[in-house]
Enzyme design. Structure first.
Site, PDB file in Angstrom:
ATOM      1  NE  ARG A  76       4.694   7.381 -13.181  1.00 25.96           N
ATOM      2  CZ  ARG A  76       5.608   7.722 -14.082  1.00 25.96           C
ATOM      3  NH1 ARG A  76       5.342   8.638 -14.994  1.00 25.96           N
ATOM      4  NH2 ARG A  76       6.802   7.181 -14.061  1.00 25.96           N
ATOM      5  CG  LEU A 112      -1.989   1.084   1.253  1.00 25.30           C
ATOM      6  CD1 LEU A 112      -2.891   1.052   0.030  1.00 25.30           C
ATOM      7  CD2 LEU A 112      -2.847   0.973   2.531  1.00 25.30           C
TER       8      LEU A 112
HETATM    9  C1  LIG Z   1       6.077  13.313 -14.387  1.00 24.95           C
HETATM   10  C2  LIG Z   1       7.200  12.337 -14.527  1.00 24.95           C
HETATM   11  C3  LIG Z   1       8.127  12.474 -15.525  1.00 24.95           C
HETATM   12  C4  LIG Z   1       9.183  11.559 -15.669  1.00 24.95           C
HETATM   13  N1  LIG Z   1      10.072  11.718 -16.701  1.00 24.95           N
HETATM   14  C5  LIG Z   1      11.062  10.803 -16.881  1.00 24.95           C
HETATM   15  C6  LIG Z   1      11.985  10.918 -17.979  1.00 24.95           C
HETATM   16  O1  LIG Z   1      11.945  11.846 -18.760  1.00 24.95           O
HETATM   17  N2  LIG Z   1      12.924   9.941 -18.120  1.00 24.95           N
HETATM   18  C7  LIG Z   1      13.035   8.892 -17.246  1.00 24.95           C
HETATM   19  O2  LIG Z   1      13.904   8.043 -17.426  1.00 24.95           O
HETATM   20  N3  LIG Z   1      12.182   8.761 -16.205  1.00 24.95           N
HETATM   21  C8  LIG Z   1      11.205   9.678 -16.002  1.00 24.95           C
HETATM   22  N4  LIG Z   1      10.327   9.525 -14.948  1.00 24.95           N
HETATM   23  C9  LIG Z   1      10.480   8.368 -14.050  1.00 24.95           C
HETATM   24  C10 LIG Z   1      11.079   8.780 -12.694  1.00 24.95           C
HETATM   25  O3  LIG Z   1      12.374   9.276 -12.820  1.00 24.95           O
HETATM   26  C11 LIG Z   1      11.073   7.571 -11.731  1.00 24.95           C
HETATM   27  O4  LIG Z   1      11.898   6.559 -12.270  1.00 24.95           O
HETATM   28  C12 LIG Z   1       9.694   6.982 -11.537  1.00 24.95           C
HETATM   29  O5  LIG Z   1       8.770   8.008 -11.273  1.00 24.95           O
HETATM   30  C13 LIG Z   1       9.716   6.011 -10.371  1.00 24.95           C
HETATM   31  O6  LIG Z   1       9.895   6.747  -9.189  1.00 24.95           O
HETATM   32  P1  LIG Z   1      10.541   6.106  -7.907  1.00 24.95           P
HETATM   33  O7  LIG Z   1      11.937   5.661  -8.194  1.00 24.95           O
HETATM   34  O8  LIG Z   1      10.386   7.091  -6.789  1.00 24.95           O
HETATM   35  O9  LIG Z   1       9.560   4.876  -7.632  1.00 24.95           O
HETATM   36  P2  LIG Z   1       9.844   3.360  -7.321  1.00 24.95           P
HETATM   37  O10 LIG Z   1      10.759   2.752  -8.314  1.00 24.95           O
HETATM   38  O11 LIG Z   1       8.499   2.737  -7.114  1.00 24.95           O
HETATM   39  O12 LIG Z   1      10.559   3.370  -5.966  1.00 24.95           O
HETATM   40  C14 LIG Z   1       9.888   3.804  -4.774  1.00 24.95           C
HETATM   41  C15 LIG Z   1      10.930   4.322  -3.805  1.00 24.95           C
HETATM   42  O13 LIG Z   1      11.750   3.215  -3.416  1.00 24.95           O
HETATM   43  C16 LIG Z   1      13.091   3.633  -3.288  1.00 24.95           C
HETATM   44  N5  LIG Z   1      13.925   2.893  -4.260  1.00 24.95           N
HETATM   45  C17 LIG Z   1      13.485   2.064  -5.230  1.00 24.95           C
HETATM   46  N6  LIG Z   1      14.520   1.526  -5.885  1.00 24.95           N
HETATM   47  C18 LIG Z   1      15.623   2.052  -5.328  1.00 24.95           C
HETATM   48  C19 LIG Z   1      17.016   1.926  -5.581  1.00 24.95           C
HETATM   49  N7  LIG Z   1      17.495   1.108  -6.510  1.00 24.95           N
HETATM   50  N8  LIG Z   1      17.864   2.626  -4.813  1.00 24.95           N
HETATM   51  C20 LIG Z   1      17.420   3.440  -3.853  1.00 24.95           C
HETATM   52  N9  LIG Z   1      16.115   3.627  -3.551  1.00 24.95           N
HETATM   53  C21 LIG Z   1      15.240   2.944  -4.287  1.00 24.95           C
HETATM   54  C22 LIG Z   1      13.114   5.132  -3.547  1.00 24.95           C
HETATM   55  O14 LIG Z   1      12.930   5.815  -2.338  1.00 24.95           O
HETATM   56  C23 LIG Z   1      11.892   5.338  -4.402  1.00 24.95           C
HETATM   57  O15 LIG Z   1      11.362   6.653  -4.341  1.00 24.95           O
HETATM   58  C24 LIG Z   1       9.297  10.452 -14.773  1.00 24.95           C
HETATM   59  C25 LIG Z   1       8.370  10.320 -13.753  1.00 24.95           C
HETATM   60  C26 LIG Z   1       7.329  11.228 -13.607  1.00 24.95           C
HETATM   61  C27 LIG Z   1       6.327  11.031 -12.494  1.00 24.95           C
END
Ligand SMILES: Cc1cc2nc3c(=O)[nH]c(=O)nc-3n(C[C@H](O)[C@H](O)[C@H](O)COP(=O)(O)OP(=O)(O)OC[C@H]3O[C@@H](n4cnc5c(N)ncnc54)[C@H](O)[C@@H]3O)c2cc1C
Length: 297
Positions: A219, A209
């Site tokens: 998103r 969750l």
């Molecule tokens: C509006 C928007 C535009 C975007 N534009 C682009 C773009 O142009 N190009 C692009 O490539 N991506 C883009 N992204 C993707 C963005 O960079 C993230 O990869 C994506 O939103 C996933 O976010 P997250 O890593 O926080 O989430 P998740 O992968 O679900 O991870 C959740 C949380 O877990 C932790 N976590 C997960 N994996 C790791 C790890 N390996 N190391 C450390 N902590 C970790 C972090 O705290 C993370 O916030 C975009 C995203 C959004 C929402």
């Protein structure tokens, strides 16, 4: 070979006996082919009158070695946990979804690494004859100028019609080529390379969750592309039906849902009633000024 260990059946102190999904799934349809369906949730069996997010409280109260209390107290604790980012109790609820979505949307959803995914395989099966074409009446957007990543204004009626016509023609052509390749005996794994990112795929997606809220926060945000927002909005709506209290905490405390946070520098400027501090510049200054506007300063 036996281990010699004894497995005992012990009573469930929370009396979990009610199937919150009542033997069903919850689905929201998106456009002509898309959908999001909640297939399962853990815990699915809940104490009478409780929602699955009672598991957040059950996990949290192990810290103090206490049982569930009355609902009002438990909801207060849940809001406290959310506000202070005590995240692990929220990981004790797991949501499993089935999604049917175009590949260009799937490419964005797949970036959320904390979810586990199992996708239909274009190597095993013929991909369905389903493609995303933007709806008429506003579905086609022109490239934005302020928001360089997104589309902003709706296309004129003529431009929209042209876009839909040309897209459909191109998709029909590639589908025919794909089916022709299969008929000729080319492998499915290679025949699919001609298909566009408008092609629909289907996958099972499961996450806890807390990470689902993280996904929704990113998103459902207006900066996210409309077509991925539709999927996030659908998931939000399903969760709201099932767990209104934790969704209310998400709405009240998550930055992406309207909660406002100030950096240390912003707070310093705010305290000095300074609308144009020299130590903030460019985008950071604009963001600060937008926050001031939101609080009527
Ligand atoms: C509006 C928007 C535009 C975007 N534009 C682009 C773009 O142009 N190009 C692009 O490539 N991506 C883009 N992204 C993707 C963005 O960079 C993230 O990869 C994506 O939103 C996933 O976010 P997250 O890593 O926080 O989430 P998740 O992968 O679900 O991870 C959740 C949380 O877990 C932790 N976590 C997960 N994996 C790791 C790890 N390996 N190391 C450390 N902590 C970790 C972090 O705290 C993370 O916030 C975009 C995203 C959004 C929402």
């Amino acid at each position: 070979v036996t281990s010699g260990l004894t497995v005992k059946i012990v009573p469930d102190p929370d009396g979990c006996s009610v199937d919150v999904l009542k033997g069903s799934r919850l689905r929201v349809e998106i456009g002509e082919h898309g959908f999001v369906e909640l297939v399962d949730i853990s815990p699915r069996l809940c104490p009478p009158g409780r929602d699955p997010d009672f598991a957040v409280i059950r996990a949290a109260r192990t810290s103090t070695d206490t049982a569930l209390k009355d609902e009002a107290d438990d909801h207060k604790l849940m809001r406290y946990l959310f506000r202070h980012r005590h995240t692990t109790p929220f990981e004790f609820v797991q949501c499993s979804w089935l999604m049917q979505l175009p590949i260009f949307v799937a490419r964005q959803v797949v970036r959320h690494r904390t979810a586990s995914i199992n996708e239909m395989s274009g190597r095993y099966v013929e991909l369905p004859n389903m493609f995303f074409v933007p709806e008429s009446g506003g579905g086609v957007r022109m490239q934005g100028t302020a928001n360089r990543q997104g589309g902003e204004q709706a296309a004129s009626m003529q431009d929209e019609e042209d876009f839909r016509f040309l897209t459909t023609a191109s998709i029909t052509g590639t589908r025919q080529m794909y089916e022709g390749f299969l008929k000729k005996g080319y492998s499915r794994e290679l025949s699919r390379i001609v298909l566009p990112v408008a092609q629909f795929t289907r996958w099972a997606w499961t996450a806890d969750l807390w990470n689902t809220f993280h996904f929704l926060g990113l998103r459902m945000d207006p900066h996210a592309q409309k077509e991925v927002r539709d999927y996030a909005d659908a998931m939000y709506e399903i969760l709201r039906c099932l767990m209104p209290q934790s969704v209310a905490a998400f709405d009240d405390y998550h930055a992406a849902r309207g909660a406002l946070t100030f950096s240390r520098l912003e707070l310093e400027a705010l305290t000095n009633n300074d609308h144009d501090p020299a130590y903030l510049s460019g985008r950071e200054l604009k963001e600060y000024q937008a926050k001031l506007k939101r609080i009527g300063r």
